[in-house]
Design an enzyme around this catalytic site. Structure first.
Site, short mmCIF file in Angstrom:
data_model
loop_
_atom_site.label_atom_id
_atom_site.label_comp_id
_atom_site.label_asym_id
_atom_site.label_seq_id
_atom_site.Cartn_x
_atom_site.Cartn_y
_atom_site.Cartn_z
N ASP A 18 28.79 72.30 38.26
CA ASP A 18 30.24 72.82 38.22
C ASP A 18 31.06 72.19 37.19
OD1 ASP A 18 30.15 71.14 40.18
OD2 ASP A 18 32.01 71.54 40.64
N GLU A 57 30.90 70.56 43.10
CA GLU A 57 31.37 69.05 43.14
C GLU A 57 33.05 68.83 42.84
OE1 GLU A 57 32.52 64.86 41.98
OE2 GLU A 57 32.85 66.64 40.91
ZN LIG Z 1 32.05 65.21 38.24
#
Ligand SMILES: [Zn+2]
Length: 503
Positions: A133, A200
């Site tokens: 992501d 994340e």
């Molecule tokens: Zn990162």
């Protein structure tokens, strides 16, 4: 003026003391020699025949990966799963040897998990992490990009776009390294895992955390783990000319505290001496004026010890004598947010809310303060400190539970993973001074605590001072030449890390 014998004697003692002190300071400064430079072992960038790597192909693969809008959101319902599915399809099609030769599965939807079995089942496996992501583009800044952030443009020797470094650069380079090693028929002795989360940037609770839970349930434990984090920086550390490779051996904890105040509402023409907003403002002001105390962590001390010999005489003497100069160094660290963050738990008011109308006293006001907790402290110790500083019963202090994490324990700097990174850096970044560091931000690796004694956070690439604001900012890009070096570095890390041996 006639000095008495006693005063003269005192002066003499002081003078001798001063000379001795200077001698000790200088001796300490000269005691350590600079870290020796490594020897470059692989072909220089551009020559691709030796390991079959092709920098144009690597750049094109990254550019393609950047075109999938894999943006993670605070509310996972907003995530575009099609984008993640398409990225997955792209990886499968591009890295065919990996997807034919290595067992792989999806976890918790878009999480990816690969297992490349080693020939020595008694050797503890190693794990590589890289997230799929990316952060969104800040509204209003789209036009400032030299090339549109999701077009995946290759120009001026760079691949441009959101995620070029953080963290698709890492993800793609890892796949390139796996693919090329498989093409050579290379086999690991130690089993190698690769895991990739999809959230994340918003905490990793749906992705990396679930992958870690799955591995825990399967009783998998790792010799060490490598995630994103530090890099080889140029011109970032003051007074040091050589590039500095900072391998993060810990990361700060994450704590957000909500401060709430209540007061009698009513008409703004008859205010009490302190309103809900006033009480909140005073509390925040006290926190800003009383930051958490500065402290030299073991990682900071070790880094200074390794960097001091690279510095001109003055700073070298100061940094080689922390036994005496620590208070001075800590005071000096306050000059810049970057150095201040290295020595203390930081305090950042990020939200204030209260009031709806200009002539109405709000009955409540709310503030959020974000703390990045320095290793050696805990969420509990920071809360205690905050309560003491605010010292006002009218301010309710509560943790925002969603995103808490304690500081990560320090990983070893003289065992397997660190040694492998050091050896690889000596080959591919022979000029770099290698130092341990602490990440200010949080990474997905925090969810893997307990699955290994040693987590390292390091991306083998070069970043200059001007590159740093591009990450999460405008014009994120990766140099095509650096990408090739990163793939070579991952290959060496894999080859050296997965050659069996202790532990
Ligand atoms: Zn990162």
């Amino acid at each position: 003026m006639r000095w008495s014998h006693g005063v003269k004697k005192l002066f003499l003692v002081l003078l001798v003391g001063l000379v001795l002190l200077s001698a000790v300071l200088v001796a300490k400064a000269l005691q350590r020699s600079p870290q020796p430079r490594g020897v470059s072992a692989e072909a220089p960038a551009g020559e691709s025949d030796r390991d079959g790597l092709n920098e144009t192909a690597i750049a094109e693969h990254l550019a393609a990966a950047l075109r999938f809008r894999t943006i993670s959101h605070q509310d996972p319902k907003e995530d575009d799963h099609t984008a993640f599915a398409e990225l997955r399809k792209f990886l499968t099609a591009t890295y065919q040897r990996v997807h034919v030769g290595i067992a792989h599965e999806t976890i918790a939807g878009d999480g990816l998990l690969y297992r490349w079995p080693g020939t020595d089942p008694s050797a503890a496996p190693i794990l590589f992490l890289a997230h799929q992501d990316v952060v969104p583009i800040e509204p209003g800044t789209e036009e400032k990009w030299t090339h549109p952030p999701f077009d995946g443009v290759i120009a001026d020797g760079h691949v441009w776009g959101r995620g070029a470094i953080d963290d698709k650069g890492s993800l793609i380079c890892l796949f390139e390294a796996f693919e090329s090693l498989l093409a050579e028929g290379w086999t690991p002795a130690r089993t190698i895992w690769l895991a990739s989360g999809f959230d994340e940037e918003v905490g990793g609770r749906e992705g990396a955390k679930k992958i870690a839970e799955e591995l825990r349930a399967r009783n998998v434990r790792f010799a060490w783990i490598l995630d994103e984090g530090g890099a080889v920086s140029r011109g970032v550390v003051p007074n040091v000319e050589r590039p500095v490779a900072s391998i993060a051996i810990s990361e700060k904890g994450y704590l957000s505290l909500e401060l709430t105040t209540h007061a009698t509402g009513g008409h703004a023409s008859l205010p009490p001496p302190e309103t809900a907003i006033g009480i909140l403002a005073a509390a925040i002001d006290r926190l800003q004026k009383n930051p958490l105390p500065a402290r030299v962590t073991p990682a900071f001390e070790k880094a200074l010890e390794l960097l001091a010999p690279e510095m001109p005489f003055g700073p070298r003497v100061v940094l080689s004598n922390l036994w005496l100069t620590a208070p001075l160094v800590l005071y000096g660290a306050n000059d810049r947010p970057e150095t201040s963050a290295m020595v203390r738990t930081t305090t950042a008011p990020t939200i204030v809310q209260g009031g709806v109308k200009d002539n109405v006293l709000p009955s409540t006001a709310r503030g959020v303060i974000n703390f990045r907790v320095l290793p050696g402290e805990t969420i509990a110790s920071v809360m205690e400190y905050v309560k003491k500083v605010i010292a006002d019963e009218r301010v309710a202090i509560t943790k925002l539970e969603r995103s808490l994490s304690e500081p990560a324990p320090f990983s070893s700097t003289d065992r397997g993973g660190y040694e492998v990174l050091r050896a690889t850096l000596n080959e591919l970044f022979p000029d770099a001074v290698i130092v341990p560091g602490v990440m200010n931000g949080a990474t997905d690796s925090r969810h893997f605590q307990g699955l290994t004694p040693d987590i390292y956070r390091f991306l083998p690439t070069t970043l200059s001072k001007s590159d740093l604001p591009r990450i999460h900012g405008t014009d994120e890009r990766a140099s095509v030449a650096d990408l090739l070096t990163t793939v070579r570095a991952y290959r060496r890390i894999i080859q050296q890390g997965a050659a069996a041996g202790p532990p």
